[in-house]
Structures are given as C-alpha cells and as structure tokens.
Write a protein that holds these residues in place. Sequence first.
Motif, short mmCIF file in Angstrom:
data_model
loop_
_atom_site.label_atom_id
_atom_site.label_comp_id
_atom_site.label_asym_id
_atom_site.label_seq_id
_atom_site.Cartn_x
_atom_site.Cartn_y
_atom_site.Cartn_z
N ASN A 198 -2.72 -6.80 -2.74
CA ASN A 198 -1.41 -7.40 -3.01
C ASN A 198 -1.58 -8.64 -3.87
O ASN A 198 -2.18 -9.62 -3.45
CB ASN A 198 -0.73 -7.78 -1.69
CG ASN A 198 0.75 -8.06 -1.86
OD1 ASN A 198 1.28 -8.03 -2.96
ND2 ASN A 198 1.44 -8.34 -0.76
N PRO A 199 -1.07 -8.63 -5.10
CA PRO A 199 -1.20 -9.79 -5.97
C PRO A 199 -0.46 -11.01 -5.43
O PRO A 199 0.63 -10.89 -4.86
CB PRO A 199 -0.60 -9.33 -7.29
CG PRO A 199 -0.67 -7.84 -7.25
CD PRO A 199 -0.46 -7.49 -5.80
N ALA A 200 -1.05 -12.17 -5.62
CA ALA A 200 -0.43 -13.44 -5.22
C ALA A 200 -0.71 -14.49 -6.28
O ALA A 200 -1.80 -14.51 -6.86
CB ALA A 200 -0.96 -13.91 -3.86
N ALA B 15 0.38 1.65 6.97
CA ALA B 15 1.58 0.82 7.01
C ALA B 15 2.25 0.75 5.64
O ALA B 15 1.61 0.89 4.60
CB ALA B 15 1.24 -0.59 7.48
N ARG B 16 3.58 0.54 5.69
CA ARG B 16 4.37 0.19 4.51
C ARG B 16 5.32 -0.93 4.93
O ARG B 16 5.84 -0.91 6.05
CB ARG B 16 5.14 1.40 3.99
CG ARG B 16 4.25 2.57 3.64
CD ARG B 16 4.99 3.70 2.97
NE ARG B 16 5.32 3.36 1.58
CZ ARG B 16 5.84 4.23 0.71
NH1 ARG B 16 6.11 5.48 1.10
NH2 ARG B 16 6.10 3.87 -0.53
N ASP B 17 5.56 -1.87 4.02
CA ASP B 17 6.36 -3.05 4.35
C ASP B 17 7.43 -3.33 3.31
O ASP B 17 7.17 -4.03 2.32
CB ASP B 17 5.46 -4.28 4.51
CG ASP B 17 4.77 -4.33 5.86
OD1 ASP B 17 3.96 -3.42 6.12
OD2 ASP B 17 5.04 -5.26 6.64
N ASP C 189 5.76 -4.40 -0.19
CA ASP C 189 4.51 -5.15 -0.27
C ASP C 189 3.34 -4.19 -0.11
O ASP C 189 3.34 -3.38 0.82
CB ASP C 189 4.47 -6.17 0.88
CG ASP C 189 4.47 -7.60 0.41
OD1 ASP C 189 4.52 -7.83 -0.80
OD2 ASP C 189 4.44 -8.50 1.26
N PRO C 190 2.30 -4.28 -0.94
CA PRO C 190 1.14 -3.41 -0.76
C PRO C 190 0.14 -3.89 0.29
O PRO C 190 -0.75 -3.14 0.67
CB PRO C 190 0.50 -3.36 -2.15
CG PRO C 190 0.94 -4.61 -2.81
CD PRO C 190 2.28 -4.96 -2.25
N SER D 173 -4.99 -1.00 0.13
CA SER D 173 -5.37 -2.28 0.73
C SER D 173 -5.93 -2.03 2.13
O SER D 173 -5.51 -1.09 2.81
CB SER D 173 -4.16 -3.21 0.83
OG SER D 173 -3.49 -3.32 -0.41
N THR D 174 -6.85 -2.89 2.54
CA THR D 174 -7.43 -2.79 3.88
C THR D 174 -7.31 -4.13 4.58
O THR D 174 -7.82 -5.14 4.08
CB THR D 174 -8.91 -2.37 3.82
OG1 THR D 174 -9.01 -1.11 3.15
CG2 THR D 174 -9.48 -2.24 5.22
#
Length: 288
Positions: A23-25, A213-215, A225-226, A263-264
């Motif tokens: 997830n990019p930040a 999961a998915r958010d 969100d990834p 993502s983990t």
Amino acid sequence: MTSETRTDVLRYTAFSPDPAGGNPAGVVLDASALDPAGMLAVAAEVGYSETAFVTAQDTAGRRFTLRYFSPLAEVDFCGHATVATAVALAQRIGPGELVFDTAAGDIPVLTAADDQGVLRATLTSVPTRSRPAEDAELDAALTALGWQRTDLDPALPPHVAFGGVQHLVLAAADRARLADLAYDFDALAAVMRRYGWTTLQLVWRETPTRFHARDPFPVGGVVEDPATGAAAAAFGGYLRTLGLVPETGTVVIRQGEDMGRPSTLTLHIDPTDPRVRVSGQAVTLAQR
C-alpha cells in the motif's frame, strides 16, 4: 508551484518487499511548518490513501509526533503509513526502537533488517476491543455493499473492532464472495460516516492462521486499500475477543491480491494482552 513541490514528500509502499505490491504512502519527515490545512492539501495532491506527517521529535531523536491525512480528512491512526514512516526513519537514523505519538495514543515500533536487507517494522497497537455489530449497522453496511446475510460466514460474526480507529469486520462465506466487490461508493461512505468507521475489514478465512482481506475506504476518498495495518490490528483484537487466537499467536493476512497489489500483514496476538503487534516490510517507490 504546488504544495507538494514545496514539501519534501517521500513515497514508500508498506507490507510488501516489492514496489509493485503493498500500500503506497506518502511520508513527510519534517512537517513542522505545516498547519492542518497544509497537510491536507499535500495529502490530496499526493493522492495515496494516507500520507504521514512528522510534526515534532524529541531531543534523543527516537520519539516523533505523527499525523495522518487521507485525501479528504485527517485520521487518528494509519498502520501502513506508520510502517512506511518507521522504515524511512530507520534508513536515516538506523534500525531500532521508535515511538510515535499519534491522536490514537503512543505507538511503539521496532525496525530491523531481514536476511535480504529489507527493512521490516513491527508496530504495537493501542489496546484493541471488539463488540458485536448491531442489526441496524449490519443491515446498512450490507445494503451499501450489495451483500446478503447469507453471504457471511456464520462462524465469524460481524463485529465493530477498534485498533486505533474503528472498523466493521465482515467475514465472507467463501473466497468468491470476497473477490466480487462492487459497492455503492457514496452510500457506503455515508454509512461509515454515520457510525464512525474508518474502513470495512472484509475477510475470508482460508485456515485458522491465514486470512484474505479487502478494505473499502470511501470515507478517505479511496475505493479500496491494498494493505490496512490499523484494520489488521483491530482484527487481531476481534480474534482475541472471539477466542480464535491460534496457539502460535501468529496470523497472516493477505490483502490487495484482487487489486493486483499483493500485501502481507503478520499479526502477533497475545490472548492476555489487548495490544496487537502488526509487522510488515516497506520499500521506497520512485520519487517524483
């Protein structure tokens, strides 16, 4: 000149060793001159689900005040931006222990390099809690999602879980239900604002120690969100409340797969401790 070009914004992806995942930040290591409106403007221009701003640090240089902004609003806590900021700092001051003062509370973070030299950050959440979702909450969320109660796993009841911010946890009965996510963006955002939820934590249990999961994050102006560290911490509290913590205390969440950004997130849960540790790697993205 844009607000971003006036501010040194670093870019990282969290919860993946691969720039194509996670997830990019955005990370601003010196935001002492920015007011909240300025931080919001930078976050909106960056366009990621969250940008973290370091607004102060102590004289020892290991404790920092951190604020988080989505493109639409400030949030009290964000896990993936915390991991990104911790790794950015570790690259500059060396791995070790950090503490972030956030609106949700103090967040200790331990940073270390793995065998391949990729930095990993392990944050310790504020105390988590979880309660059963009320019928009105559940019905409103399901309507906006386009889900039915029969789409849910009866062994994992709907809860509102907290790990710094609140998340509605819904467990899908099968992987296909989780994969088919097409919701009413404005309707779900309205429901989430009504009940004070930051994301929905939609999960499917592959095994007792491995979840997918998915958010959705429409209240932040983002469809999905990834990787969501705050929701992962809350989910750890959810499992503790339900007595579903495995003997090892370790749970892996795979997120972002359906978005093409795998993502983990690794959870470390002590059944006797309300705090949850969330661990993941982070790497730099191309800077603009």
